[in-house]
Design a protein around this motif. Structure first.
Motif, PDB file in Angstrom:
ATOM      1  N   LEU A  19      37.452   9.615  22.308  1.00 47.33           N
ATOM      2  CA  LEU A  19      38.067   8.870  21.209  1.00 47.33           C
ATOM      3  C   LEU A  19      37.532   9.277  19.832  1.00 47.33           C
ATOM      4  O   LEU A  19      38.328   9.466  18.906  1.00 47.33           O
ATOM      5  CB  LEU A  19      37.902   7.365  21.429  1.00 47.33           C
ATOM      6  N   ILE A  23      40.061  10.684  16.928  1.00 49.98           N
ATOM      7  CA  ILE A  23      40.208   9.990  15.649  1.00 49.98           C
ATOM      8  C   ILE A  23      39.798  10.904  14.491  1.00 49.98           C
ATOM      9  O   ILE A  23      40.428  10.901  13.424  1.00 49.98           O
ATOM     10  CB  ILE A  23      39.364   8.698  15.640  1.00 49.98           C
ATOM     11  N   ALA A 182      47.650   8.154  16.500  1.00 51.84           N
ATOM     12  CA  ALA A 182      46.314   7.598  16.726  1.00 51.84           C
ATOM     13  C   ALA A 182      46.398   6.278  17.490  1.00 51.84           C
ATOM     14  O   ALA A 182      45.587   6.015  18.396  1.00 51.84           O
ATOM     15  CB  ALA A 182      45.606   7.393  15.386  1.00 51.84           C
ATOM     16  N   ALA A 183      47.379   5.436  17.133  1.00 51.98           N
ATOM     17  CA  ALA A 183      47.545   4.168  17.848  1.00 51.98           C
ATOM     18  C   ALA A 183      47.883   4.404  19.320  1.00 51.98           C
ATOM     19  O   ALA A 183      47.355   3.724  20.211  1.00 51.98           O
ATOM     20  CB  ALA A 183      48.634   3.331  17.172  1.00 51.98           C
ATOM     21  N   VAL A 186      44.755   5.412  21.165  1.00 50.41           N
ATOM     22  CA  VAL A 186      43.871   4.271  21.417  1.00 50.41           C
ATOM     23  C   VAL A 186      44.383   3.448  22.598  1.00 50.41           C
ATOM     24  O   VAL A 186      43.600   2.973  23.426  1.00 50.41           O
ATOM     25  CB  VAL A 186      43.749   3.401  20.147  1.00 50.41           C
ATOM     26  N   ALA A 222      36.021   0.122  20.382  1.00 48.17           N
ATOM     27  CA  ALA A 222      36.983   1.010  19.718  1.00 48.17           C
ATOM     28  C   ALA A 222      36.674   1.130  18.226  1.00 48.17           C
ATOM     29  O   ALA A 222      36.800   2.217  17.637  1.00 48.17           O
ATOM     30  CB  ALA A 222      38.404   0.494  19.923  1.00 48.17           C
ATOM     31  N   SER A 226      35.771   4.627  16.449  1.00 47.28           N
ATOM     32  CA  SER A 226      36.733   5.072  15.442  1.00 47.28           C
ATOM     33  C   SER A 226      36.070   5.258  14.078  1.00 47.28           C
ATOM     34  O   SER A 226      36.422   6.185  13.332  1.00 47.28           O
ATOM     35  CB  SER A 226      37.882   4.071  15.336  1.00 47.28           C
ATOM     36  N   SER A 277      40.233   2.951  11.665  1.00 46.69           N
ATOM     37  CA  SER A 277      39.346   2.126  12.500  1.00 46.69           C
ATOM     38  C   SER A 277      39.945   0.744  12.749  1.00 46.69           C
ATOM     39  O   SER A 277      39.872   0.219  13.866  1.00 46.69           O
ATOM     40  CB  SER A 277      37.977   1.996  11.825  1.00 46.69           C
ATOM     41  N   ALA A 280      42.742   1.115  15.215  1.00 46.68           N
ATOM     42  CA  ALA A 280      42.191   1.300  16.557  1.00 46.68           C
ATOM     43  C   ALA A 280      41.682  -0.022  17.130  1.00 46.68           C
ATOM     44  O   ALA A 280      41.906  -0.334  18.313  1.00 46.68           O
ATOM     45  CB  ALA A 280      41.065   2.326  16.517  1.00 46.68           C
ATOM     46  N   THR A 283      44.728  -2.315  17.865  1.00 44.46           N
ATOM     47  CA  THR A 283      45.479  -1.771  19.002  1.00 44.46           C
ATOM     48  C   THR A 283      44.743  -2.012  20.313  1.00 44.46           C
ATOM     49  O   THR A 283      45.358  -2.388  21.324  1.00 44.46           O
ATOM     50  CB  THR A 283      45.718  -0.271  18.806  1.00 44.46           C
TER      51      THR A 283
END
Length: 296
Positions: A19, A23, A182-183, A186, A222, A226, A277, A280, A283
């Motif tokens: 991750l 990111i 990115a979403a 995640v 997360a 992130s 961030s 993330a 999400t």
């Protein structure tokens, strides 16, 4: 229950390894795309402000020195007539030094203009552009220097401004697409973590732990990963900007854009890893809550 301890061992699963890198790449791409959008917006404003109320008249200088001298005298007289027009703010003939500066990106320094068939250039600045003013300039030019040609920059300026706006719009769309990607990443990584720690999560669930508590473990995990990846991506983008600025500074060409950013623009870039961030974190929380709602 909301202490610093991590009851779900998320630091040991695959999401902890992948991750931050994902990111970082997304933030780097988004940052560079936003810089392109800001740069193109600056270029468009500079072109618009510098050329929207200006004209350039090219006057063929002739083949012999005597012809050039005669045309220069006519040009000086024409400049006096231009200055009598109400909306003309400034009218002047460019000197050899100014012409050298204009031609430097193509021909280099210390060009001997008299050895080249370079036309005389008249630069006119208007307080405001109107059809009556343009007609008056055209009439005087046709009467005194029939071989001269007038360029009001509108045609190619419109094309350049359109191109700059298209590039800026596409760059902003890339930022949005990177945010969406990115979403999605995640979501996939969070589901991977849920699958790896399914037994632990089910145990907490059966013991009566609230869904919000379990979701907090994942969202904080997360957020931490992130933030680390986001600021790493921003740092890499900053190094890239510095490298490009150095190269463009060495090139020293007016044709190339400037990557110099203001404090406000740097603050805007700083929001990218923070926003990534937060996306993330939110999400991850929503993904966990949705998955927990499906558990018995």
């Amino acid at each position: 229950m909301f202490g610093s301890r991590n009851d779900v061992p998320l630091d040991k699963d695959a999401s902890s390894r992948f991750l931050p890198w994902l990111i970082a790449v997304m933030v780097y791409l988004a940052t560079m795309s936003l810089i392109v959008a800001l740069t193109m917006n600056k270029l468009a404003n500079r072109w618009d402000q510098g050329l929207s109320n200006s004209l350039t008249i090219q006057v063929p200088a002739g083949q012999s020195p005597a012809e050039r001298l005669a045309i220069e005298k006519k040009t000086v007289l024409l400049l006096q007539e231009f200055k009598k027009i109400p909306d003309v703010k400034k009218a002047e003939m460019l000197t050899d030094g100014e012409l050298n500066k204009l031609l430097e990106p193509w021909l280099g320094k210390d060009v001997v203009l008299h050895d080249l068939p370079i036309p005389l250039l008249i630069s006119i600045e208007l307080s405001q552009s109107s059809a009556r003013t343009l007609d008056a300039i055209n009439a005087l030019t046709a009467q005194n220097l029939p071989t001269a040609s007038i360029d009001d920059h509108q045609r190619w300026l419109g094309n350049l401004l359109g191109l700059a706006k298209i590039i800026g719009t596409v760059s902003l769309l890339v930022v949005l697409l990177v945010g969406g990607a990115a979403a999605l990443m995640v979501i996939l990584v969070t589901r991977m973590g849920l699958a790896i720690h399914r037994q632990v999560v089910e145990l907490f669930h059966l013991m009566g732990a609230q869904d919000a508590y379990i979701a907090n473990r994942f969202q904080l995990h997360a957020l931490k990963l992130s933030m680390a990846g986001g600021f790493a991506g921003l740092l890499l983008a900053g190094l890239t900007i510095a490298a490009f600025s150095t190269l463009l500074g060495q090139a020293n060409s007016a044709l190339l854009p400037s990557f110099t950013l203001t404090a406000t623009e740097w603050g805007l870039l700083l929001l990218i890893p923070v926003g990534a961030s937060l996306v993330a974190m939110i999400t991850a929380r929503l993904t966990v809550l949705r998955s927990l709602a499906l558990m018995p």
